[in-house]
Motif scaffolding. Sequence first.
Motif, PDB file in Angstrom:
ATOM      1  N   VAL A   5       0.869  -1.119  -0.111  1.00 57.62           N
ATOM      2  CA  VAL A   5      -0.032   0.104  -0.032  1.00 57.62           C
ATOM      3  C   VAL A   5       0.858   1.292  -0.030  1.00 57.62           C
ATOM      4  CG1 VAL A   5      -1.599   1.203   1.299  1.00 57.62           C
ATOM      5  CG2 VAL A   5      -1.988  -1.239   1.087  1.00 57.62           C
ATOM      6  N   THR A   6       1.983   1.147   0.809  1.00 57.56           N
ATOM      7  CA  THR A   6       2.814   2.281   0.771  1.00 57.56           C
ATOM      8  C   THR A   6       3.505   2.508  -0.567  1.00 57.56           C
ATOM      9  OG1 THR A   6       3.338   1.894   3.052  1.00 57.56           O
ATOM     10  CG2 THR A   6       4.739   3.264   1.981  1.00 57.56           C
ATOM     11  N   VAL A   7       3.794   1.527  -1.351  1.00 57.25           N
ATOM     12  CA  VAL A   7       4.325   1.716  -2.865  1.00 57.25           C
ATOM     13  C   VAL A   7       3.232   2.192  -3.647  1.00 57.25           C
ATOM     14  CG1 VAL A   7       5.123   0.588  -4.899  1.00 57.25           C
ATOM     15  CG2 VAL A   7       6.015  -0.479  -2.617  1.00 57.25           C
ATOM     16  N   ASP A   8       1.867   1.979  -3.394  1.00 63.15           N
ATOM     17  CA  ASP A   8       0.912   2.542  -4.268  1.00 63.15           C
ATOM     18  C   ASP A   8       0.576   4.085  -3.803  1.00 63.15           C
ATOM     19  OD1 ASP A   8       0.184  -0.102  -5.185  1.00 63.15           O
ATOM     20  OD2 ASP A   8      -1.463  -0.523  -3.991  1.00 63.15           O
ATOM     21  N   LEU A   9       0.960   4.378  -2.630  1.00 57.43           N
ATOM     22  CA  LEU A   9       0.941   5.781  -2.495  1.00 57.43           C
ATOM     23  C   LEU A   9       1.938   6.454  -3.094  1.00 57.43           C
ATOM     24  CD1 LEU A   9      -0.034   8.027  -0.807  1.00 57.43           C
ATOM     25  CD2 LEU A   9       1.557   7.376   1.356  1.00 57.43           C
ATOM     26  N   ALA A  10       3.227   5.962  -2.948  1.00 60.59           N
ATOM     27  CA  ALA A  10       4.371   6.748  -3.633  1.00 60.59           C
ATOM     28  C   ALA A  10       4.019   6.769  -4.990  1.00 60.59           C
ATOM     29  CB  ALA A  10       5.620   5.597  -3.463  1.00 60.59           C
ATOM     30  N   PRO A  28      10.663   3.809   3.698  1.00 60.28           N
ATOM     31  CA  PRO A  28      10.255   2.682   4.532  1.00 60.28           C
ATOM     32  C   PRO A  28      10.299   1.445   3.757  1.00 60.28           C
ATOM     33  CG  PRO A  28       8.288   3.673   4.506  1.00 60.28           C
ATOM     34  CD  PRO A  28       9.163   4.642   3.930  1.00 60.28           C
ATOM     35  N   VAL A  29       9.782   1.546   2.608  1.00 60.70           N
ATOM     36  CA  VAL A  29       9.837   0.380   1.557  1.00 60.70           C
ATOM     37  C   VAL A  29      11.226  -0.179   1.219  1.00 60.70           C
ATOM     38  CG1 VAL A  29       9.229  -0.496  -0.547  1.00 60.70           C
ATOM     39  CG2 VAL A  29       7.480   0.587   0.772  1.00 60.70           C
ATOM     40  N   LEU A  30      12.057   0.674   0.933  1.00 61.02           N
ATOM     41  CA  LEU A  30      13.525   0.397   0.367  1.00 61.02           C
ATOM     42  C   LEU A  30      14.004   0.036   1.468  1.00 61.02           C
ATOM     43  CD1 LEU A  30      14.193   3.631  -1.905  1.00 61.02           C
ATOM     44  CD2 LEU A  30      13.453   1.105  -2.550  1.00 61.02           C
ATOM     45  N   ALA A  31      13.639   0.314   2.743  1.00 57.12           N
ATOM     46  CA  ALA A  31      14.616  -0.187   3.997  1.00 57.12           C
ATOM     47  C   ALA A  31      14.035  -1.664   4.636  1.00 57.12           C
ATOM     48  CB  ALA A  31      14.354   0.812   5.146  1.00 57.12           C
ATOM     49  N   THR A  32      13.153  -2.306   3.751  1.00 58.42           N
ATOM     50  CA  THR A  32      12.619  -3.586   4.015  1.00 58.42           C
ATOM     51  C   THR A  32      13.785  -4.532   4.168  1.00 58.42           C
ATOM     52  OG1 THR A  32      10.535  -2.849   3.104  1.00 58.42           O
ATOM     53  CG2 THR A  32      11.024  -5.074   3.717  1.00 58.42           C
ATOM     54  N   PRO A  33      13.744  -5.241   5.147  1.00 54.82           N
ATOM     55  CA  PRO A  33      14.848  -6.305   5.250  1.00 54.82           C
ATOM     56  C   PRO A  33      14.776  -7.293   3.945  1.00 54.82           C
ATOM     57  CG  PRO A  33      14.044  -6.118   7.445  1.00 54.82           C
ATOM     58  CD  PRO A  33      13.173  -5.281   6.344  1.00 54.82           C
ATOM     59  N   VAL A  34      15.703  -7.767   3.392  1.00 58.73           N
ATOM     60  CA  VAL A  34      15.606  -8.687   2.078  1.00 58.73           C
ATOM     61  C   VAL A  34      14.808  -9.949   2.344  1.00 58.73           C
ATOM     62  CG1 VAL A  34      17.152  -9.868   0.596  1.00 58.73           C
ATOM     63  CG2 VAL A  34      17.950  -7.951   1.159  1.00 58.73           C
ATOM     64  N   GLU A  35      14.992 -10.482   3.535  1.00 55.28           N
ATOM     65  CA  GLU A  35      13.941 -11.704   3.735  1.00 55.28           C
ATOM     66  C   GLU A  35      12.370 -11.376   3.692  1.00 55.28           C
ATOM     67  OE1 GLU A  35      15.421 -10.098   7.671  1.00 55.28           O
ATOM     68  OE2 GLU A  35      16.527 -10.674   5.766  1.00 55.28           O
TER      69      GLU A  35
END
Length: 91
Positions: A5-10, A28-35
């Motif tokens: 949803v955050t990506v959709d907002l962006a 915050p999306v780009l900071a999401t841990p890889v796993e």
Amino acid sequence: MQMQVTVDLARARLLRGELDGADEALEPVLATPVEWRTIGLVDRVTQLRGELARPQLEQAPAARTLAEQIEDFVARATARPLPGSRLAIEG
């Protein structure tokens, strides 16, 4: 789900021409841990990357920086092995 949803907002901000707002929303999306980078999340981020290729944005330094961050996000997500793939190879 929240990150999607955050990506959709962006993306919505980007479509309105608010590049700074899109960049801020995507932090915050780009900071999401890889796993935790699911296929759905990576797909949405990849679609957002496509929006940055529009002629009116592609020359903007902020758009290029964001595009590079997205490419790194996607590359790291796709470089990890799939769950269970190690066992399948060893077995």
